[in-house]
Design a protein around this motif. Structure first.
Motif, short mmCIF file in Angstrom:
data_model
loop_
_atom_site.label_atom_id
_atom_site.label_comp_id
_atom_site.label_asym_id
_atom_site.label_seq_id
_atom_site.Cartn_x
_atom_site.Cartn_y
_atom_site.Cartn_z
N UNK A 1 1.20 -1.02 0.01
CA UNK A 1 0.14 -0.15 -0.36
C UNK A 1 1.06 1.31 -0.27
N UNK A 2 1.79 0.99 0.63
CA UNK A 2 2.54 2.88 0.81
C UNK A 2 3.52 3.02 -0.32
N UNK A 3 4.00 1.52 -1.07
CA UNK A 3 4.71 2.02 -2.61
C UNK A 3 2.92 2.06 -3.80
N UNK A 4 2.11 1.72 -3.57
CA UNK A 4 1.21 2.30 -4.19
C UNK A 4 0.98 1.13 -5.67
N UNK A 5 1.24 0.08 -4.32
CA UNK A 5 1.27 -1.00 -5.55
C UNK A 5 -0.29 -1.94 -5.56
N UNK A 6 -0.78 -1.59 -4.39
CA UNK A 6 -1.87 -2.32 -4.05
C UNK A 6 -2.71 -1.11 -3.39
N UNK A 7 -4.27 -1.82 -3.04
CA UNK A 7 -5.22 -0.60 -2.41
C UNK A 7 -5.43 -1.59 -0.84
N UNK A 8 -4.75 -2.94 -1.11
CA UNK A 8 -4.56 -3.49 0.65
C UNK A 8 -6.10 -4.26 0.99
N UNK A 9 -6.68 -4.76 -0.54
CA UNK A 9 -8.14 -5.39 0.14
C UNK A 9 -7.60 -6.47 0.47
N UNK A 10 -8.13 -7.75 1.67
CA UNK A 10 -7.86 -8.64 1.70
C UNK A 10 -9.11 -9.58 0.81
N UNK A 11 -8.80 -10.71 0.17
CA UNK A 11 -9.78 -11.38 -0.17
C UNK A 11 -9.46 -12.70 0.85
N UNK A 12 -11.05 -13.73 1.01
CA UNK A 12 -10.29 -14.58 2.12
C UNK A 12 -11.57 -15.94 0.76
N UNK A 13 -10.62 -16.23 0.23
CA UNK A 13 -10.48 -17.87 -0.58
C UNK A 13 -10.95 -18.41 -0.05
N UNK A 14 -11.76 -19.00 1.59
CA UNK A 14 -11.65 -20.50 2.33
C UNK A 14 -10.57 -20.64 3.37
N UNK A 15 -9.28 -21.37 2.50
CA UNK A 15 -8.06 -22.08 2.42
C UNK A 15 -7.15 -20.58 2.38
N UNK A 16 -6.93 -19.77 1.96
CA UNK A 16 -5.91 -19.10 1.82
C UNK A 16 -6.48 -17.31 2.27
N UNK A 17 -6.09 -16.16 2.52
CA UNK A 17 -6.36 -14.78 3.11
C UNK A 17 -5.64 -14.64 1.30
N UNK A 18 -5.49 -13.88 1.03
CA UNK A 18 -4.77 -13.33 -0.88
C UNK A 18 -5.33 -11.31 -1.01
N UNK A 19 -3.73 -11.04 -1.65
CA UNK A 19 -3.99 -10.24 -1.77
C UNK A 19 -3.65 -9.85 -2.82
N UNK A 20 -3.83 -8.41 -3.97
CA UNK A 20 -2.87 -8.35 -5.29
C UNK A 20 -2.65 -7.51 -5.67
N UNK A 21 -1.27 -7.74 -6.39
CA UNK A 21 -0.76 -6.08 -5.99
C UNK A 21 -0.41 -6.08 -7.70
N UNK A 22 0.26 -5.42 -8.32
CA UNK A 22 1.03 -4.68 -9.50
C UNK A 22 2.65 -4.28 -9.37
N UNK A 23 3.86 -4.75 -9.78
CA UNK A 23 5.22 -4.35 -9.50
C UNK A 23 4.92 -3.58 -10.53
N UNK A 24 6.04 -2.79 -10.74
CA UNK A 24 6.60 -2.09 -11.24
C UNK A 24 6.37 -2.02 -12.59
#
Length: 135
Positions: free
Chosen positions: A100-123
Motif C-alpha cells: 500500500x505504501x508503495x502504491x502497488x495495492x489498495x490493501x484489499x484482502x480476499x478470503x478464499x476459504x483456505x487462504x487469504x489473498x491480496x493482489x498487487x502490481x509490480x513496477x
C-alpha cells in the motif's frame, strides 16, 4: 525473509486433463477437481498441487488460444501472475502495508476459504498475489 516461496503460478491450458495426468504420473502431484471460474461460464480452474504450499492454477478459457502459442525461448511472453507465499500472518500484514505504501495495492484482502489473498502490481505491471493459509 517475509516470503516462504511461490504459492502458485497461474497458466492457461488447452487440455487440463492431459496436463493433470502428466503432473500426477511424473511428479506425484495432487490434481484437484475442475471448477467453474469467472462470470461468463466459459472458464474453469483446476489446482494441481506440486508441493507442500505450491500449486499450478490451471485455467481453461473458451476461445482463448494462448496455450497453443509455443514460440522460442524469450518469445513466450509473460506469465499471467505469480502467487507468493507469505512466511507468516505477521509477514503477510507487513507486506500488505508495504504494498500500500508503495502504491502497488489498495490493501484489499480476499478470503478464499483456505487462504487469504491480496493482489498487487509490480513496477513492470505484472500482477502478483500474496497468500497465507487461514488454518
Amino acid at each position: 525473509m517475509l516470503l516462504d516461496g511461490i504459492n502458485h503460478v497461474a497458466l492457461i491450458s488447452g487440455d487440463v486433463d492431459k496436463l493433470g495426468s502428466f503432473y500426477r504420473e511424473v511428479f506425484e502431484a495432487e490434481v484437484g477437481p475442475t471448477t467453474p471460474h469467472g462470470d461468463d461460464g466459459g472458464e474453469t480452474m483446476t489446482v494441481i498441487r506440486i508441493g507442500p504450499h505450491t500449486e499450478l492454477n490451471v485455467f481453461t478459457i473458451e476461445g482463448n488460444d494462448q496455450a497453443d502459442r509455443q514460440t522460442p525461448m524469450w518469445g513466450r511472453g509473460r506469465l499471467d501472475h505469480l502467487g507468493l507465499q507469505a512466511a507468516s500472518r505477521d509477514a503477510f500484514e507487513t507486506i500488505r502495508g508495504r504494498l500500500v505504501e508503495h502504491g502497488a495495492s489498495d490493501g484489499a484482502v480476499n478470503d478464499f476459504g483456505g487462504v487469504l489473498s491480496m493482489f498487487f502490481r509490480d513496477p513492470d505491471g505484472l500482477e502478483g498475489e500474496v497468500l497465507i493459509p487461514t488454518g
